[in-house]
Motif scaffolding. Structure first.
Motif, PDB file in Angstrom:
ATOM      1  N   PRO A  92       0.822  -1.225   0.000  1.00  0.00           N
ATOM      2  CA  PRO A  92       0.000   0.000   0.000  1.00  0.00           C
ATOM      3  C   PRO A  92       0.856   1.276   0.000  1.00  0.00           C
ATOM      4  O   PRO A  92       0.517   2.241  -0.677  1.00  0.00           O
ATOM      5  CB  PRO A  92      -0.819  -0.132   1.283  1.00  0.00           C
ATOM      6  CG  PRO A  92      -0.970  -1.612   1.479  1.00  0.00           C
ATOM      7  CD  PRO A  92       0.361  -2.174   1.025  1.00  0.00           C
ATOM      8  N   LYS A  93       1.957   1.267   0.722  1.00  0.00           N
ATOM      9  CA  LYS A  93       2.851   2.429   0.751  1.00  0.00           C
ATOM     10  C   LYS A  93       3.478   2.676  -0.625  1.00  0.00           C
ATOM     11  O   LYS A  93       3.560   3.817  -1.090  1.00  0.00           O
ATOM     12  CB  LYS A  93       3.931   2.210   1.811  1.00  0.00           C
ATOM     13  CG  LYS A  93       4.784   3.413   2.104  1.00  0.00           C
ATOM     14  CD  LYS A  93       5.734   3.087   3.262  1.00  0.00           C
ATOM     15  CE  LYS A  93       6.353   4.325   3.820  1.00  0.00           C
ATOM     16  NZ  LYS A  93       7.209   4.038   4.979  1.00  0.00           N
ATOM     17  N   GLU A  94       3.926   1.604  -1.274  1.00  0.00           N
ATOM     18  CA  GLU A  94       4.509   1.723  -2.613  1.00  0.00           C
ATOM     19  C   GLU A  94       3.464   2.217  -3.605  1.00  0.00           C
ATOM     20  O   GLU A  94       3.734   3.081  -4.433  1.00  0.00           O
ATOM     21  CB  GLU A  94       5.089   0.382  -3.065  1.00  0.00           C
ATOM     22  CG  GLU A  94       6.320  -0.031  -2.290  1.00  0.00           C
ATOM     23  CD  GLU A  94       6.733  -1.473  -2.525  1.00  0.00           C
ATOM     24  OE1 GLU A  94       7.900  -1.778  -2.252  1.00  0.00           O
ATOM     25  OE2 GLU A  94       5.906  -2.292  -2.990  1.00  0.00           O
ATOM     26  N   ARG A  95       2.236   1.693  -3.497  1.00  0.00           N
ATOM     27  CA  ARG A  95       1.162   2.105  -4.396  1.00  0.00           C
ATOM     28  C   ARG A  95       0.836   3.592  -4.195  1.00  0.00           C
ATOM     29  O   ARG A  95       0.558   4.298  -5.156  1.00  0.00           O
ATOM     30  CB  ARG A  95      -0.078   1.244  -4.187  1.00  0.00           C
ATOM     31  CG  ARG A  95       0.163  -0.224  -4.586  1.00  0.00           C
ATOM     32  CD  ARG A  95      -1.052  -1.086  -4.378  1.00  0.00           C
ATOM     33  NE  ARG A  95      -2.093  -0.785  -5.332  1.00  0.00           N
ATOM     34  CZ  ARG A  95      -2.078  -1.159  -6.627  1.00  0.00           C
ATOM     35  NH1 ARG A  95      -1.067  -1.863  -7.092  1.00  0.00           N
ATOM     36  NH2 ARG A  95      -3.066  -0.831  -7.414  1.00  0.00           N
ATOM     37  N   ALA A  96       0.892   4.061  -2.955  1.00  0.00           N
ATOM     38  CA  ALA A  96       0.643   5.479  -2.698  1.00  0.00           C
ATOM     39  C   ALA A  96       1.709   6.335  -3.365  1.00  0.00           C
ATOM     40  O   ALA A  96       1.403   7.383  -3.955  1.00  0.00           O
ATOM     41  CB  ALA A  96       0.609   5.731  -1.190  1.00  0.00           C
ATOM     42  N   CYS A  97       2.952   5.915  -3.316  1.00  0.00           N
ATOM     43  CA  CYS A  97       4.041   6.639  -3.981  1.00  0.00           C
ATOM     44  C   CYS A  97       3.839   6.636  -5.497  1.00  0.00           C
ATOM     45  O   CYS A  97       4.018   7.659  -6.145  1.00  0.00           O
ATOM     46  CB  CYS A  97       5.397   6.031  -3.648  1.00  0.00           C
ATOM     47  SG  CYS A  97       5.931   6.285  -1.959  1.00  0.00           S
ATOM     48  N   LEU A  98       3.472   5.513  -6.046  1.00  0.00           N
ATOM     49  CA  LEU A  98       3.268   5.406  -7.492  1.00  0.00           C
ATOM     50  C   LEU A  98       2.083   6.259  -7.928  1.00  0.00           C
ATOM     51  O   LEU A  98       2.146   6.926  -8.970  1.00  0.00           O
ATOM     52  CB  LEU A  98       3.053   3.954  -7.894  1.00  0.00           C
ATOM     53  CG  LEU A  98       4.299   3.082  -7.807  1.00  0.00           C
ATOM     54  CD1 LEU A  98       3.934   1.608  -7.812  1.00  0.00           C
ATOM     55  CD2 LEU A  98       5.270   3.411  -8.918  1.00  0.00           C
ATOM     56  N   LEU A  99       1.042   6.293  -7.159  1.00  0.00           N
ATOM     57  CA  LEU A  99      -0.138   7.097  -7.489  1.00  0.00           C
ATOM     58  C   LEU A  99       0.220   8.577  -7.504  1.00  0.00           C
ATOM     59  O   LEU A  99      -0.177   9.313  -8.390  1.00  0.00           O
ATOM     60  CB  LEU A  99      -1.269   6.819  -6.498  1.00  0.00           C
ATOM     61  CG  LEU A  99      -2.552   7.595  -6.728  1.00  0.00           C
ATOM     62  CD1 LEU A  99      -3.158   7.222  -8.064  1.00  0.00           C
ATOM     63  CD2 LEU A  99      -3.541   7.309  -5.600  1.00  0.00           C
ATOM     64  N   TYR A 100       1.002   8.993  -6.532  1.00  0.00           N
ATOM     65  CA  TYR A 100       1.396  10.406  -6.430  1.00  0.00           C
ATOM     66  C   TYR A 100       2.212  10.839  -7.644  1.00  0.00           C
ATOM     67  O   TYR A 100       2.116  11.948  -8.090  1.00  0.00           O
ATOM     68  CB  TYR A 100       2.192  10.631  -5.140  1.00  0.00           C
ATOM     69  CG  TYR A 100       2.600  12.071  -4.962  1.00  0.00           C
ATOM     70  CD1 TYR A 100       1.673  13.024  -4.583  1.00  0.00           C
ATOM     71  CD2 TYR A 100       3.904  12.470  -5.202  1.00  0.00           C
ATOM     72  CE1 TYR A 100       2.032  14.359  -4.436  1.00  0.00           C
ATOM     73  CE2 TYR A 100       4.274  13.797  -5.058  1.00  0.00           C
ATOM     74  CZ  TYR A 100       3.339  14.732  -4.670  1.00  0.00           C
ATOM     75  OH  TYR A 100       3.690  16.048  -4.521  1.00  0.00           O
TER      76      TYR A 100
END
Length: 94
Positions: A84-92
């Motif tokens: 989830p943390k990696e996905r948040a970075c990718l989304l940003y």
């Protein structure tokens, strides 16, 4: 693989500043290595720089990130390998 431009020769002061920033982010940010690799690799993919993508893929492998993690970066929304943390970075970054 050759870079499109040799930044160290073209703009030595800018190159030194970017290198210092990179050292700060990697060593002093407290971010997990996977997150710093994710940011660098995704930015290089977005920028379309084959030289940088190649460099960051090699660095990611060296630091133990899986081939699946690396290979699915360009289609991260469809993948389940990212936290989830990696996905948040990718989304940003998108």
């Amino acid at each position: 693989m050759q870079p499109r431009i040799n930044f160290a020769k073209a703009a030595p002061e800018a190159y030194q500043a970017a290198a210092a920033f990179d050292r700060f982010v990697v060593k002093e940010s407290g971010l997990a290595p996977a997150i710093t690799h994710l940011i660098k690799l995704r930015a290089s993919i977005i920028n379309g720089c084959a030289y940088c993508v190649d460099m960051h893929v090699k660095e990611s492998r060296k630091d133990g990130l899986s081939e699946q993690w690396i290979n699915l970066m360009s289609v991260w929304r469809e993948s389940t390998v990212y936290t989830p943390k990696e996905r948040a970075c990718l989304l940003y970054q998108s």
